[in-house]
Scaffold this active site. Structure first.
Site, PDB file in Angstrom:
ATOM      1  N   ASP A   1     -48.332 -23.117 -52.084  1.00 29.31           N
ATOM      2  CA  ASP A   1     -46.998 -22.929 -51.539  1.00 29.31           C
ATOM      3  C   ASP A   1     -46.553 -21.547 -52.022  1.00 29.31           C
ATOM      4  O   ASP A   1     -47.142 -20.967 -52.941  1.00 29.31           O
ATOM      5  CB  ASP A   1     -46.043 -24.034 -52.000  1.00 29.31           C
ATOM      6  CG  ASP A   1     -44.795 -24.101 -51.111  1.00 29.31           C
ATOM      7  OD1 ASP A   1     -44.566 -23.144 -50.336  1.00 29.31           O
ATOM      8  OD2 ASP A   1     -44.049 -25.090 -51.200  1.00 29.31           O
TER       9      ASP A   1
HETATM   10  C1  BGC Z   1     -41.804 -23.955 -48.767  1.00 31.19           C
HETATM   11  C2  BGC Z   1     -42.933 -24.248 -47.798  1.00 31.19           C
HETATM   12  C3  BGC Z   1     -42.971 -23.185 -46.734  1.00 31.19           C
HETATM   13  C4  BGC Z   1     -43.117 -21.828 -47.402  1.00 31.19           C
HETATM   14  C5  BGC Z   1     -43.199 -20.681 -46.418  1.00 31.19           C
HETATM   15  C6  BGC Z   1     -41.842 -22.534 -49.289  1.00 31.19           C
HETATM   16  O1  BGC Z   1     -40.662 -22.223 -49.963  1.00 31.19           O
HETATM   17  O2  BGC Z   1     -41.864 -24.859 -49.833  1.00 31.19           O
HETATM   18  O3  BGC Z   1     -42.759 -25.505 -47.229  1.00 31.19           O
HETATM   19  O4  BGC Z   1     -44.002 -23.421 -45.832  1.00 31.19           O
HETATM   20  O5  BGC Z   1     -42.000 -21.608 -48.239  1.00 31.19           O
HETATM   21  O6  BGC Z   1     -41.989 -20.442 -45.821  1.00 31.19           O
END
Ligand code: BGC
Length: 767
Positions: free
Chosen positions: A283
């Site tokens: 993530d």
């Molecule tokens: C989130 C993810 C997301 C990623 C990209 C993160 O803060 O937890 O779910 O896909 O950002 O935007």
């Protein structure tokens, strides 16, 4: 089209490029073996390929700034969540990743371009799950996959399937259910739908990322049985049934190790036990140690940073990281790239069929709404009835949550617009007062950064006098209660899980006045997660749970309210009487050593370590409520219809020599309208060696639209794994010997038919 494609600038560039590469004999991705491409990469190129091109985010500390490389950090799709570096000399394309999960999150505006690039805001995952219709999840997936592809993306960062452990989870709206079977089946269907369009998915967040508070450092202490049966199970189903191109590891630690650094989770369980073939990405800024991540089986570091770039270079120089580890990771990354639209130089249109997708969003939204209460058939309403709309939400619906799950859609249909388009008459003066109030209050608001929920306008206070006047001049009142939540914060107990004082007062006053006049009141719940209903539901005649229904909100609501669509959604999460009835509430949100802060620094990792004990074990949601006989407001699996269904006799067959059990039942529509029924199959297992919930959901099916008196036979197959629990002692799945009861049910507490069969011998099933 073909000709155009041949002479597209990209391909033309590649052709030129391959001519020159032939001269220098450079291998090309797709033409030559992956191994030969890896061999041709320089060490710097290898480092740049295992991470994204960075993220432009205000206030990022130095080490989190974008990696430094020769080529551009800019994604070809403005507003995409991330990209990988292209290495043109070897035919390696830029991979573009967009969020998910309720639609394609890209920027609607582009520099020097007057066109707008809006996406469809589909209903939230919790609503899709409440349809209990895997075909519907597949359809939404197809539309979202197509939209991703037509906007130039390769991977949609969805579906998300963490368990609703507690209603306060800020991102529950992005997730499906408190139950792993529903979560896994929905995620698998959605994944198959998206991937049928030739773009990949990233099922997320693997694993046990159930709350937002301190999510980047929180250490989830969870027992092996709960981990296997509740938190991993949905991912296992989704991996085995849909083989997503990618998996996103979560921010949190599990039992002391960041999931993105856990060899056990990423290699042993995900790949060796479940057969996952794709790549794992972190993530965004997840975990702490890039080397540990690569060694554990986390292939792509997102969004990529100069800090990671330096760390990897140093580790390669001093031998802490073997280049062979990098090569193995690259093999997985390049294999995914080979399948991507970018590699095929797909000429995306930037013009997905938004009108068609809006229809998908509308029909999906109507299918997942849940009718919770309908005294004396208050609903559906008759055309021509004069409706008074109370509650800010009636005029400005919350169509989805915030943070990365937010979608930039072209519009959002309000309840007022939806009902007006459907031919209902409103109360003009009341509507005007609300609209004026909302726009005045909004003008005073300070815009929040995109990642924080925009505070909702305080509920308008409507005087007794006004309510009295409006009640005399209308036939029925609709009150909308709305909630918003999203990334970086969990929900509050007061004025969020519970109604605010203003909302309670509004419901009480409107109901009193309308009931005095023998008129009815309907509440529409426009929420992303569970709220308390037991203390006020007796004041009103009907409650329609609309969830956050996406951009077609008002239209879909009007479809159900008018009876155009007969509601067939059922709850995939328990509505408890009180927040403390959820076993997970005790100790929530864990041991926190720093105060909550909305500042950016609080979302990056730091010293504010926190830990949460999942002392509730497997007792999540209905497993706890039904076993411990705790009263609920609305049980898991509950939902009303405008018609009724009868359940016929159950046929159970177990063929000689076969491990599985076949179950079938005939469902008949015995009521006055066409409708669909969700049939749930629960299994009560014998309690001998292992403690077991009273019953667990092991299958579900939804009928077709049945006309009055029409019947349909639904069939289920129960495999040994569906009868098993995780045995800590043998570390295997165990089907105990004894008597099993199969229950066919309209909800987890409304069992219509039951049959018993005997399991002669215990069976152990390896992981
Ligand atoms: C989130 C993810 C997301 C990623 C990209 C993160 O803060 O937890 O779910 O896909 O950002 O935007």
């Amino acid at each position: 089209m073909k000709l155009l494609h041949l002479f597209s600038p990209t391909l033309f560039g590649l052709l030129l490029f391959s001519t020159s590469s032939a001269a220098t004999e450079l291998p090309q991705l797709g033409k030559d073996s992956i191994q030969s491409v890896i061999t041709a990469l320089t060490q710097q190129e290898k480092i740049s390929l295992v991470m994204g091109t960075g993220m432009d985010f205000p206030g990022l500390p130095d080490e989190f700034q974008a990696p430094v490389v020769g080529s551009s950090n800019k994604s070809r799709v403005p507003g995409a969540a991330g990209s990988s570096f292209a290495i043109e000399r070897l035919g390696i394309p830029e991979l573009v990743l967009v969020d998910g999960p309720a639609g394609v999150r890209i920027s609607p505006r582009r520099e020097d371009d007057d066109n707008r690039y809006f996406s469809t805001a589909f209903p939230i995952a919790t609503l899709v799950a409440s349809s209990w219709d895997v075909e519907l999840a597949h359809k939404v997936g197809v539309a979202m996959g197509n939209e991703s592809k037509e906007y130039g993306a390769d991977i949609l960062l969805a579906p998300a399937l963490n368990i609703h452990r507690i209603p306060l989870g800020g991102r529950n709206f992005e997730y499906y259910s408190e139950d792993p079977l529903v979560s896994g089946k929905m995620a698998a269907a959605m994944t198959r739908g998206v991937q049928s369009q030739g773009v990949g998915t990233s099922i997320k967040h693997y694993v046990a990322n159930n709350h937002e508070w301190n999510r980047n450092v929180i250490d989830v202490k969870v027992g092996q049985r709960a981990l296997r049966e509740i938190y991993l199970r949905g991912f296992e189903i989704a991996i085995k049934e849909s083989q997503p191109w990618t998996v996103m590891s979560s921010y949190n630690k599990v039992n002391g190790t960041y999931t993105s650094e856990s060899h056990e989770l990423l290699t042993k369980i995900l790949r060796e036990q479940w057969g996952f073939e794709g790549l794992v990405m972190t993530d965004w800024f997840g975990g702490a140690d890039a080397i540990a991540q690569l060694k554990a089986g986390n292939d792509l570091l997102m969004p990529g940073s100069v800090g990671q770039q330096n760390t990897l270079q140093k580790a390669l120089d001093n031998g802490d990281l073997d280049e062979a580890v990098l090569d193995k990771v690259l093999e997985k990354i390049l294999t995914v790239m080979l399948k991507s639209p970018a590699h095929a130089s797909y000429q995306y249109s930037d013009k997905p069929d938004l009108a068609k997708h809006a229809q998908v969003a509308r029909s999906a939204a109507a299918q997942g709404m849940v009718l919770l209460q309908n005294n004396l058939t208050t609903l559906p309403l008759k055309k021509g009835q004069k409706i008074a709309l109370f509650g800010n939400g009636s005029y400005q619906m919350i169509v989805g949550g915030t943070g990365s799950g937010h979608v930039n859609s072209a519009y959002a249909v309000s309840l007022l617009e939806g009902l007006t388009h459907a031919g209902f008459v409103g109360h003009q003066t009341l509507h005007k007062s609300y609209q004026t109030y909302i726009s005045t209050e909004e003008a005073k608001q300070v815009p929040q950064p995109f990642y924080l929920p925009q505070p909702v306008v305080a509920e308008r206070v409507v005087s007794q006098q006004e309510i009295g006047d409006v009640a005399l001049q209308s036939d029925i009142a609709l009150i909308t209660i709305s909630r918003n939540s999203g990334e970086f914060a969990d929900r509050e107990v007061e004025a969020d899980f519970y109604l605010s004082d203003a909302e309670k007062k509004l419901i009480r006053s409107v109901s009193q006045r309308y009931h005095d006049l023998d008129k009815k009141v309907v509440v529409v719940l426009n929420v992303g997660g569970v709220i308390e209903t037991a203390s006020w539901r007796d004041h009103v005649d009907a409650i329609l749970l609309a969830w956050q229904p996406g951009q077609e909100a008002g239209h879909a609501l009007a479809d159900v309210i008018s009876g155009q669509v007969n509601p067939s959604g059922k709850l995939a999460a328990t509505f408890a009487m009180e927040i403390q009835d959820y076993p997970s509430y005790e100790g929530f949100p864990g041991v926190v050593t720093e105060p909550r802060s909305a500042e950016l620094k609080s979302i990056m990792r730091g010293d504010h370590a926190a830990e949460v004990q999942y002392h509730d074990g497997i007792w999540v949601g209905y497993r706890a409520f039904n076993t411990r006989k705790i009263d609920t407001a609305y049980a898991f699996g509950f939902g009303l219809s405008y018609t009724q269904f009868s359940y016929g006799d159950v046929q159970l067959t177990r063929q000689e020599g076969s491990d599985s059990v076949q179950v079938s039942i005939e469902i008949t529509n015995t009521g006055p309208r066409a409708g669909k029924e969700v049939v749930q199959l629960y299994v009560s297992a014998p309690k001998s060696k292992l403690e077991k919930p009273e019953a667990e959901l092991r299958g579900f099916r939804k009928t077709n639209l049945l006309q009055p008196k029409q019947s349909q036979v639904l069939s289920f197959t129960i495999n040994p794994r569906d009868l098993s629990s995780y045995d800590l002692e043998s570390q295997q799945w165990l089907v105990e010997a004894g008597s099993y009861i199969i229950k066919l049910a309209a909800s987890s507490t409304d069992i219509r038919r039951a049959v018993t069969f005997d399991q002669k011998k215990a069976v152990y099933i390896p992981l």
